[in-house]
Design a protein around this motif. Structure first.
Motif, PDB file in Angstrom:
ATOM      1  N   TYR A 105     -14.060 -38.444  13.562  1.00 36.63           N
ATOM      2  CA  TYR A 105     -13.154 -37.681  12.699  1.00 36.63           C
ATOM      3  C   TYR A 105     -13.774 -36.330  12.333  1.00 36.63           C
ATOM      4  CZ  TYR A 105     -10.549 -36.386   8.474  1.00 36.63           C
ATOM      5  OH  TYR A 105      -9.810 -35.707   7.537  1.00 36.63           O
ATOM      6  N   VAL A 125     -10.453 -45.578  -2.667  1.00 36.98           N
ATOM      7  CA  VAL A 125     -10.355 -44.947  -1.350  1.00 36.98           C
ATOM      8  C   VAL A 125     -11.451 -45.489  -0.439  1.00 36.98           C
ATOM      9  CG1 VAL A 125     -10.327 -42.746  -0.110  1.00 36.98           C
ATOM     10  CG2 VAL A 125      -9.478 -42.864  -2.462  1.00 36.98           C
ATOM     11  N   ASN A 173      -9.337 -44.987   5.053  1.00 38.55           N
ATOM     12  CA  ASN A 173      -8.235 -44.195   4.500  1.00 38.55           C
ATOM     13  C   ASN A 173      -8.369 -42.726   4.882  1.00 38.55           C
ATOM     14  OD1 ASN A 173      -8.324 -46.081   1.394  1.00 38.55           O
ATOM     15  ND2 ASN A 173      -7.109 -46.449   3.235  1.00 38.55           N
ATOM     16  N   ILE A 174      -9.600 -42.226   4.823  1.00 40.77           N
ATOM     17  CA  ILE A 174      -9.832 -40.815   5.143  1.00 40.77           C
ATOM     18  C   ILE A 174      -9.548 -40.543   6.618  1.00 40.77           C
ATOM     19  CG2 ILE A 174     -11.585 -39.009   5.335  1.00 40.77           C
ATOM     20  CD1 ILE A 174     -12.939 -40.145   2.885  1.00 40.77           C
ATOM     21  N   LYS A 176      -8.682 -32.873  13.443  1.00 37.03           N
ATOM     22  CA  LYS A 176      -7.928 -33.496  12.351  1.00 37.03           C
ATOM     23  C   LYS A 176      -8.704 -33.458  11.033  1.00 37.03           C
ATOM     24  CE  LYS A 176      -5.491 -36.822  15.323  1.00 37.03           C
ATOM     25  NZ  LYS A 176      -5.240 -38.269  15.565  1.00 37.03           N
ATOM     26  N   SER A 218      -7.721 -42.236   8.730  1.00 32.67           N
ATOM     27  CA  SER A 218      -6.352 -42.513   9.175  1.00 32.67           C
ATOM     28  C   SER A 218      -5.282 -41.686   8.482  1.00 32.67           C
ATOM     29  CB  SER A 218      -6.029 -43.997   8.966  1.00 32.67           C
ATOM     30  OG  SER A 218      -6.103 -44.339   7.587  1.00 32.67           O
ATOM     31  N   ARG A 219      -5.666 -40.854   7.507  1.00 33.21           N
ATOM     32  CA  ARG A 219      -4.641 -40.074   6.803  1.00 33.21           C
ATOM     33  C   ARG A 219      -4.000 -39.066   7.748  1.00 33.21           C
ATOM     34  NH1 ARG A 219      -7.876 -35.701   3.022  1.00 33.21           N
ATOM     35  NH2 ARG A 219      -9.608 -35.327   4.447  1.00 33.21           N
ATOM     36  N   GLU A 220      -2.760 -38.771   7.482  1.00 34.00           N
ATOM     37  CA  GLU A 220      -2.016 -37.854   8.343  1.00 34.00           C
ATOM     38  C   GLU A 220      -2.368 -36.415   8.003  1.00 34.00           C
ATOM     39  OE1 GLU A 220       2.088 -38.670   7.978  1.00 34.00           O
ATOM     40  OE2 GLU A 220       1.946 -40.715   8.753  1.00 34.00           O
ATOM     41  N   GLU A 221      -2.239 -35.563   8.998  1.00 31.21           N
ATOM     42  CA  GLU A 221      -2.533 -34.140   8.793  1.00 31.21           C
ATOM     43  C   GLU A 221      -1.487 -33.531   7.871  1.00 31.21           C
ATOM     44  OE1 GLU A 221      -4.204 -32.012  12.431  1.00 31.21           O
ATOM     45  OE2 GLU A 221      -2.958 -33.571  13.316  1.00 31.21           O
ATOM     46  N   ILE A 262     -10.009 -33.968  -0.305  1.00 29.69           N
ATOM     47  CA  ILE A 262      -9.553 -35.349  -0.418  1.00 29.69           C
ATOM     48  C   ILE A 262      -9.385 -35.729  -1.888  1.00 29.69           C
ATOM     49  CG2 ILE A 262     -11.953 -36.146  -0.270  1.00 29.69           C
ATOM     50  CD1 ILE A 262      -8.954 -38.168   0.976  1.00 29.69           C
ATOM     51  N   ASP A 310      -9.768 -32.466  -6.582  1.00 24.31           N
ATOM     52  CA  ASP A 310     -10.079 -33.036  -5.273  1.00 24.31           C
ATOM     53  C   ASP A 310     -11.575 -32.950  -4.997  1.00 24.31           C
ATOM     54  OD1 ASP A 310      -7.444 -33.543  -4.818  1.00 24.31           O
ATOM     55  OD2 ASP A 310      -7.146 -31.952  -3.339  1.00 24.31           O
TER      56      ASP A 310
END
Length: 219
Positions: free
Chosen positions: A100, A209, A213-214, A105, A216-219, A110, A118
Motif C-alpha cells: 500500500y 481502526v 481498514n487503511i 493508492k 482497503s479504504r477506497e480512494e 486518516i 486526522d
C-alpha cells in the motif's frame, strides 16, 4: 533549579523558571533531576507546547513541532534502497501495508478518532528516516524503542498503568503515523490492531481502526 528556555524560538522561545510549570510537570522535573534523566516530555507554560528536556545537560529540544518558516529539502530514496534499510534494521512491515505504501493508492490522511484531527501516515521514505530520541538514533518506524527505557525508569521497571500493551512490548511495535505528538502504532502481536501512544503521559490508547481498514479504504 535553573531557568529553562522554550525551544520554539520562532514564536515563543521565552525563558521561564521551573516553578512556572504545571504542578505535574514541576514534580516530574524534580523527580527526573534526582534520577538524572536525559529524556522527558514537559510543556512550556507560555505556548503550551510539549518539548523534550534533558535534566543532565539542562537542555530543551523541539518535539513534534518544527519551524514553519524553514523549508527542508529531502532526498527521496528508491524503494530498493528503503527496503535495504529496513532489512538491515531487521524490520518487517506487514506485506499488505508495504504494498500500500508504494502504490498510487497511498493516502497520508486518516481519521482515527471521530471529531478529532486526522492523523498523518508516514510515507515509506519517512519511515526510514533517522530521528534522535534521548541522544540515540532510531528509524522513524522503530522510534518507540527510544521511549521504552525512560518510561520503565519512570514507572519503576514495569507498566504500572492498566493497559493491554506493556511498556516492555512497546519497543516491538511499529510507528506508522502521527498527529501532533501522538504516535500511531501497529500492535506487534497481531500486526493489524492500531493503537495511539501519548509520549507526554505514557498512555497507550486502543483504536477501532486496523491496518486492514487503511489498506482497503477506497480512494
Amino acid at each position: 533549579m535553573k531557568e529553562i528556555i522554550c525551544p520554539y524560538s520562532w514564536d515563543c522561545g521565552k525563558i521561564f523558571s521551573p516553578q512556572e510549570l504545571s504542578v505535574f510537570d514541576y514534580n516530574f522535573v524534580q523527580s527526573a533531576v534526582e534520577k538524572k534523566m536525559t529524556f522527558m516530555i514537559i510543556h512550556c507554560p507560555n505556548c503550551s507546547r510539549e518539548f523534550k528536556f534533558d535534566t543532565v545537560q539542562w537542555k530543551a529540544d523541539e518535539f513534534g513541532y518544527s519551524n514553519p518558516n524553514v523549508v527542508v529539502t529531502k532526498n527521496e530514496k528508491t524503494t530498493k534502497q528503503l527496503t535495504a534499510i529496513l532489512k538491515k534494521a531487521k524490520i518487517e512491515i506487514p506485506l499488505s501495508y508495504f504494498e500500500y505504501l508504494i502504490s498510487n493508492k497511498f493516502e497520508p490522511q486518516i481519521s482515527i478518532f471521530p471529531d478529532e484531527e486526522d492523523f498523518t501516515l508516514f510515507t515509506l521514505n519517512e519511515l526510514c528516516e533517522k530521528i534522535n530520541i534521548d541522544g540515540k538514533s532510531y528509524l522513524t518506524i522503530n522510534q518507540l524503542k527510544g521511549f521504552t527505557d525512560p518510561l520503565l525508569e519512570i514507572m519503576g521497571g514495569s507498566s504500572q498503568k492498566k493497559q493491554e500493551i506493556q511498556y516492555q512490548e512497546l519497543a516491538d511495535c511499529l510507528a506508522i503515523g502521527f498527529e501532533n505528538t501522538r504516535i500511531l502504532l501497529v500492535d506487534h502481536r497481531d500486526q493489524n490492531s492500531l493503537w495511539v501512544f501519548h509520549p507526554d503521559g505514557g498512555d497507550i490508547e486502543k483504536t477501532d481502526v486496523t491496518l486492514e481498514n487503511i489498506v482497503s479504504r477506497e480512494e
